[in-house]
Scaffold this active site. Sequence first.
Site, PDB file in Angstrom:
ATOM      1  N   ASP A 110      20.520  -0.394 -25.861  1.00  0.00           N
ATOM      2  CA  ASP A 110      21.906  -0.025 -25.581  1.00  0.00           C
ATOM      3  C   ASP A 110      22.286  -0.195 -24.108  1.00  0.00           C
ATOM      4  O   ASP A 110      23.221   0.423 -23.628  1.00  0.00           O
ATOM      5  CB  ASP A 110      22.171   1.415 -26.021  1.00  0.00           C
ATOM      6  CG  ASP A 110      21.202   2.412 -25.395  1.00  0.00           C
ATOM      7  OD1 ASP A 110      20.308   1.979 -24.635  1.00  0.00           O
ATOM      8  OD2 ASP A 110      21.346   3.611 -25.651  1.00  0.00           O
ATOM      9  N   LYS A 163      15.094  12.885 -17.707  1.00  0.00           N
ATOM     10  CA  LYS A 163      16.215  13.831 -17.743  1.00  0.00           C
ATOM     11  C   LYS A 163      15.943  15.085 -16.896  1.00  0.00           C
ATOM     12  O   LYS A 163      15.825  16.204 -17.407  1.00  0.00           O
ATOM     13  CB  LYS A 163      16.533  14.244 -19.188  1.00  0.00           C
ATOM     14  CG  LYS A 163      16.546  13.072 -20.176  1.00  0.00           C
ATOM     15  CD  LYS A 163      17.898  12.761 -20.746  1.00  0.00           C
ATOM     16  CE  LYS A 163      18.010  11.375 -21.310  1.00  0.00           C
ATOM     17  NZ  LYS A 163      17.202  10.946 -22.407  1.00  0.00           N
ATOM     18  N   ASP A 219      24.365   2.137 -19.572  1.00  0.00           N
ATOM     19  CA  ASP A 219      23.876   2.489 -20.907  1.00  0.00           C
ATOM     20  C   ASP A 219      25.147   2.716 -21.722  1.00  0.00           C
ATOM     21  O   ASP A 219      25.907   3.649 -21.443  1.00  0.00           O
ATOM     22  CB  ASP A 219      23.043   3.774 -20.818  1.00  0.00           C
ATOM     23  CG  ASP A 219      22.558   4.244 -22.183  1.00  0.00           C
ATOM     24  OD1 ASP A 219      23.277   4.056 -23.180  1.00  0.00           O
ATOM     25  OD2 ASP A 219      21.461   4.810 -22.264  1.00  0.00           O
TER      26      ASP A 219
HETATM   27  N1  GDD Z   1      12.177   1.877 -32.803  1.00  0.00           N
HETATM   28  C1  GDD Z   1      12.590   3.033 -32.300  1.00  0.00           C
HETATM   29  N2  GDD Z   1      12.111   4.199 -32.837  1.00  0.00           N
HETATM   30  N3  GDD Z   1      13.490   3.036 -31.283  1.00  0.00           N
HETATM   31  C2  GDD Z   1      13.904   4.221 -30.809  1.00  0.00           C
HETATM   32  C3  GDD Z   1      13.462   5.451 -31.330  1.00  0.00           C
HETATM   33  C4  GDD Z   1      12.499   5.432 -32.399  1.00  0.00           C
HETATM   34  O1  GDD Z   1      12.052   6.456 -32.915  1.00  0.00           O
HETATM   35  N4  GDD Z   1      14.091   6.459 -30.644  1.00  0.00           N
HETATM   36  C5  GDD Z   1      14.896   5.856 -29.732  1.00  0.00           C
HETATM   37  N5  GDD Z   1      14.805   4.502 -29.833  1.00  0.00           N
HETATM   38  C6  GDD Z   1      15.487   3.489 -29.018  1.00  0.00           C
HETATM   39  C7  GDD Z   1      16.992   3.618 -28.927  1.00  0.00           C
HETATM   40  O2  GDD Z   1      17.637   2.846 -29.925  1.00  0.00           O
HETATM   41  C8  GDD Z   1      17.288   3.036 -27.548  1.00  0.00           C
HETATM   42  O3  GDD Z   1      17.385   1.623 -27.604  1.00  0.00           O
HETATM   43  C9  GDD Z   1      16.035   3.381 -26.755  1.00  0.00           C
HETATM   44  O4  GDD Z   1      15.011   3.666 -27.703  1.00  0.00           O
HETATM   45  C10 GDD Z   1      16.229   4.582 -25.819  1.00  0.00           C
HETATM   46  O5  GDD Z   1      16.733   5.665 -26.573  1.00  0.00           O
HETATM   47  P1  GDD Z   1      18.072   6.429 -26.164  1.00  0.00           P
HETATM   48  O6  GDD Z   1      18.281   7.496 -27.160  1.00  0.00           O
HETATM   49  O7  GDD Z   1      19.181   5.475 -25.907  1.00  0.00           O
HETATM   50  O8  GDD Z   1      17.572   7.099 -24.803  1.00  0.00           O
HETATM   51  P2  GDD Z   1      18.424   7.587 -23.567  1.00  0.00           P
HETATM   52  O9  GDD Z   1      19.586   6.702 -23.317  1.00  0.00           O
HETATM   53  O10 GDD Z   1      18.692   9.040 -23.719  1.00  0.00           O
HETATM   54  O11 GDD Z   1      17.343   7.422 -22.354  1.00  0.00           O
HETATM   55  C11 GDD Z   1      16.588   6.228 -22.198  1.00  0.00           C
HETATM   56  O12 GDD Z   1      17.366   5.215 -21.590  1.00  0.00           O
HETATM   57  C12 GDD Z   1      17.787   5.474 -20.221  1.00  0.00           C
HETATM   58  C13 GDD Z   1      18.518   4.242 -19.727  1.00  0.00           C
HETATM   59  O13 GDD Z   1      19.635   4.016 -20.502  1.00  0.00           O
HETATM   60  C14 GDD Z   1      15.341   6.523 -21.338  1.00  0.00           C
HETATM   61  O14 GDD Z   1      14.522   5.373 -21.378  1.00  0.00           O
HETATM   62  C15 GDD Z   1      15.718   6.858 -19.893  1.00  0.00           C
HETATM   63  O15 GDD Z   1      14.547   7.008 -19.108  1.00  0.00           O
HETATM   64  C16 GDD Z   1      16.582   5.752 -19.314  1.00  0.00           C
HETATM   65  O16 GDD Z   1      16.998   6.079 -17.993  1.00  0.00           O
HETATM   66 MG    MG Z   2      20.531   5.159 -24.335  1.00  0.00          MG
END
Ligand code: GDD
Ligand code: MG
Length: 364
Positions: A110, A163, A219
């Site tokens: 994303d 976070k 994001d």
């Molecule tokens: N295959 C799979 N299985 N993918 C997963 C799963 C799972 O169980 N859970 C989450 N994802 C994928 C999501 O689709 C997304 O592409 C990615 O892992 C990160 O998950 P998000 O839910 O979008 O996390 P976030 O936005 O809160 O935080 C992450 O992204 C930030 C940057 O945008 C973390 O990586 C942070 O450290 C980072 O700064």
């Molecule tokens: Mg995200």
Amino acid sequence: MKALILVGGFGTRLRPLTLTLPKPLVEFGNRPMILHQIEALAAAGVTDIVLAVNYRPEVMTAALKKFEKEYNINIEFSVETEPLGTAGPLKLAEKILGKDDAPFFVLNSDIICDFPFRELAEFHKGHGNEGTIVVTKVEEPSKYGVIVHKPDHPTRIDRFVEKPVEFVGNRINAGIYILNPSVLKRIELRPTSIEQETFPAIVKDGQLHSFDLEGFWMDVGQPKDFLSGTCLYLSSLTKKGSKLLTPTSEPYVHGGNVMIDPSAKIGKNCKIGPNVTIGANVVIGDGVRLQRCVILAGSKVKEHAWIKSTIVGWNSTVGRWARLENVSVLGDDVTIGDEIYCNGASVLPHKTIKQNVDGEYSMM
Ligand code: GDD
Ligand code: MG
């Protein structure tokens, strides 16, 4: 070269759009979000892409298999029976990611930016350690993973805090990594988080570096950021003089940064822009005013409607003299009546709105 894209998760923060399509397939800049990533990976010479999926894999498979030929790549779907988090999926795909000694890319699905894959691979090779993560600076770091450097080293990471509740710094994990196959030995096949478990372990051994991202980053996993990300993406296309944008010489284009699918129809005396995307087969009536908004494929905006900071979902209809603003999001096949006002409204698919909605993030 190889890459894995994390495409799981339920995308709840991007509802009501994700009630219709998985998040990576929602169009950003008129193309599925994940296609921006696949295209950039292919351009950097990646031939094997693993899509780590746990949510509605059949929808994803059907939508993405056709791009294998177009980009001359192999797309492998790695399907989890239970969500394995952000690290477990790497272990599940060990056969592909660990098939040789070459490092592989990992991406959150994303995020949007000018993906620096070639430079990243070069930098990673240069330091010779196990992993490199791309970092960017943000004003509100608490929603992200934050990195802190070793005081005596410009790129070696000293701490990775996911976070953080207290301020530790404003350089954050941009969700793009390159890792050596040795990292797979650190991960167990169970639901596990790369941010909470794997990175802190690699950091402890002094094996994780940062690579600074140039240019824009966002994001786009929630509506407000999806709209901001659209502005940043369109601005970067303007800077590059991209042909994807509608020429500013069109009489209805106002302020630039406008992307209109060639199949869309625009009425007379409209004022569109800045920062607008209009998808395939959209019909815009006469005298419509659009700014800072996303109109997804198949929708219809009737005469004299006024839309700002809003995402109009697929196949929806916005009535005459309607006014939508302040991060309103319409799901698929929504009808907004004539002269209706939506202020920060979030409308579920297939609903008809006949009364004004004035409230933050209401799910109607
Ligand atoms: N295959 C799979 N299985 N993918 C997963 C799963 C799972 O169980 N859970 C989450 N994802 C994928 C999501 O689709 C997304 O592409 C990615 O892992 C990160 O998950 P998000 O839910 O979008 O996390 P976030 O936005 O809160 O935080 C992450 O992204 C930030 C940057 O945008 C973390 O990586 C942070 O450290 C980072 O700064
Ligand atoms: Mg995200």
